[in-house]
Each structure stands twice: as structure tokens, then as C-alpha cells.
Design a protein around this motif. Sequence first.
Motif, PDB file in Angstrom:
ATOM      1  N   MET A   3       1.649   1.425  -1.621  1.00 50.46           N
ATOM      2  CA  MET A   3       2.559   1.200   0.244  1.00 50.46           C
ATOM      3  C   MET A   3       1.110   0.003   0.937  1.00 50.46           C
ATOM      4  O   MET A   3       0.340   1.319   1.441  1.00 50.46           O
ATOM      5  CB  MET A   3       2.329   2.658   1.026  1.00 50.46           C
ATOM      6  N   PRO A   4       0.940  -1.085   0.007  1.00 48.71           N
ATOM      7  CA  PRO A   4      -0.092  -1.827   0.767  1.00 48.71           C
ATOM      8  C   PRO A   4      -0.176  -1.672   2.151  1.00 48.71           C
ATOM      9  O   PRO A   4      -1.027  -2.330   2.529  1.00 48.71           O
ATOM     10  CB  PRO A   4       0.422  -3.166   0.096  1.00 48.71           C
ATOM     11  N   MET A   5       0.560  -1.398   3.121  1.00 50.69           N
ATOM     12  CA  MET A   5       0.533  -2.256   4.598  1.00 50.69           C
ATOM     13  C   MET A   5       0.044  -1.006   5.362  1.00 50.69           C
ATOM     14  O   MET A   5      -0.816  -1.361   6.090  1.00 50.69           O
ATOM     15  CB  MET A   5       2.260  -2.952   5.171  1.00 50.69           C
ATOM     16  N   ALA A   6       0.501   0.268   4.515  1.00 51.79           N
ATOM     17  CA  ALA A   6      -0.523   1.614   5.254  1.00 51.79           C
ATOM     18  C   ALA A   6      -1.706   1.464   4.825  1.00 51.79           C
ATOM     19  O   ALA A   6      -2.161   1.296   6.026  1.00 51.79           O
ATOM     20  CB  ALA A   6       0.405   2.606   4.845  1.00 51.79           C
ATOM     21  N   LYS A   7      -2.621   1.359   3.173  1.00 48.44           N
ATOM     22  CA  LYS A   7      -3.767   0.884   3.272  1.00 48.44           C
ATOM     23  C   LYS A   7      -4.502  -0.155   3.471  1.00 48.44           C
ATOM     24  O   LYS A   7      -5.660   0.025   4.280  1.00 48.44           O
ATOM     25  CB  LYS A   7      -3.458   0.924   1.411  1.00 48.44           C
ATOM     26  N   ALA A   8      -3.408  -0.789   3.790  1.00 49.82           N
ATOM     27  CA  ALA A   8      -4.060  -2.564   5.272  1.00 49.82           C
ATOM     28  C   ALA A   8      -4.310  -1.944   6.554  1.00 49.82           C
ATOM     29  O   ALA A   8      -4.726  -2.404   7.464  1.00 49.82           O
ATOM     30  CB  ALA A   8      -4.146  -3.375   4.710  1.00 49.82           C
TER      31      ALA A   8
END
Length: 298
Positions: free
Chosen positions: A164-169
Motif C-alpha cells: 500500500m504505497p499511498m499509506a506508506k507515503a
Amino acid sequence: MNPYLIQGPALISFSGGRTSAYMLYRIIQAHGGKLPDDVVVAFANTGKERKETLRFVHECGSRWSVKIHWLEYRLDGFEEVGFNSASRDGIPFRLLIDKKGYLPNAVTRFCTSELKVRVMKQFALSIGFTHWHNVIGLRYDEGHRVLRQLAANDAKRERWTTLMPMAKAKHTKRNVLAFWLGENTDPIDLTHSLPQGFDLGLRDYEGNCDLCMLKSRGALKRLMRDNPGMSSWWQDREASITMKSERATEAGRRFTTEYSYADLEREIASQPFMPGLLDDENYEYDAECGLHCAGEAA
């Protein structure tokens, strides 16, 4: 490290909404404008996606020069289609309902697990993936869904690990709307130019699946009122199951246990002017309901 720099083998699940499109754009940019061969993008079409969604998926692929695999459920697996050949009359969804003999609902969401999650899994296996990263567009402001996915990763029941790259970013809905709409507050009545030159063109409550049963009663009624005939497919499915299926329980004869789609149409006919239809809405969930269902099922 840039969370959008995805290592393959990976399957990017593109729901057809603004959030997953934003994620896809950031991933493409992180890779210098071209995805590696082992990072692929897939969109699973149920046949009940809005025409705006299909156009948006096609435009993302064309403008960003990225191959998006359009997939549809079939009784014997899946078929890869395209913008022109994709179903617009609910055929994949109807095939699944006829096979099951009852209707999905908010508790039994087999529409998502079969039409989206399973189809994407079969596609990944067909291209030679054995274990892979499943990349989904859950944002930082969707904390409970993110936690659910992390728990699913820990359980290790599937061939994939969800990223979940958006959550990580720490990217949120505000980032997504700024990217697509800029200074506009309404995606239909534009007052400024669009930052990317194009957009989905749907309001949050409209969602990608035209009359998904996860939408609230108010949202469904507004959509039916604004789009005469939109509920015909849904009413036909409920009527068909009621008449033909012996396997369907009372709950399995309706998409929503509290009311039928025919009930909603009758309410609209008796109340032609209905102010405040969305007063009780938490319709952010509807914006990419297919994505959230798929995330939960994965």
C-alpha cells in the motif's frame, strides 16, 4: 526509499477510480516513466462499471503509455478484453449470479471476490507469477483498512503480499483531489482547468459500479432519479432469482436485505422531489468501493 518504487513480480490493482490512478501515476514516475516487465497493471471489469470509469481507465493507459490489462470473469476462468470489447451490460456479473443461484449482498460480497480478486489471481498465475506483490490504492487516511491488510499479510494465506504505497507515503484524499481537480470543487461543474488535463468526471457518491449495493439508500435513490433506467439490470437480477432459484434464501433474493431495487424505484416515483438525499451519507466509501472490497477480500 520511495514507496512507489515497486519491486516485481508485482500486480498493480487498478480499480478505475482517482485514488488508484494517482497511485499508478506515482509508480510510473518512480520507475522513470516506464514500468519494469515484471510489474503489471490490471483492471477487472464487472460489466457494471460506469462508462466514465471505462473511459478513465483507457485514458490513463493512453496518456501515460502504460499497458493496462482489462480482465473479465468467465465461467471457465477469465478473458482479457479491451476498451472497445469490454462488457457494458453486466454480462460477467450476470454469469456469476446465474452460476451461484443467489445474489451477493453487503455481507456475502462474492461479486468482488470472484469478479475482481479471483480474476486478478488467475491472471497473475497465467503470466507466470507464483508469488507476487499485490499493489492496492489504500490511502494513509484509511487506517482501519490498512491495518486489516497488514494483518492479512501476517497471516500469509495467499500467494501475494499486499503493498500500500499511498499509506506508506502518507498520501491522503486531499493529495488525490489536488492532483486531479486542482482548484475545482465539483468534478462536473468545472471552474478551473484540470491539472492533468483529464479526470474521472464522477462525484464521490456516484462510484465506479453504477448501483453497487454498498452505496447507501440515499445515494442509490439519487442515482436512480438522475439516471432513469439505470436500475433495470439490478431489478431484473432480483426478479430472476426470485422466480427461478431454489437455492436463494430470503437474503439471497435481494442485493440489500432491507429493500429491493424495485422498492427504491417506487419510492422515487412517489417522491419526485427529494431534497437532502445525501444528508446522511458517508459517501467517501462509495468512491472506489470495488477497491475497498477487493482490499478486504485479499
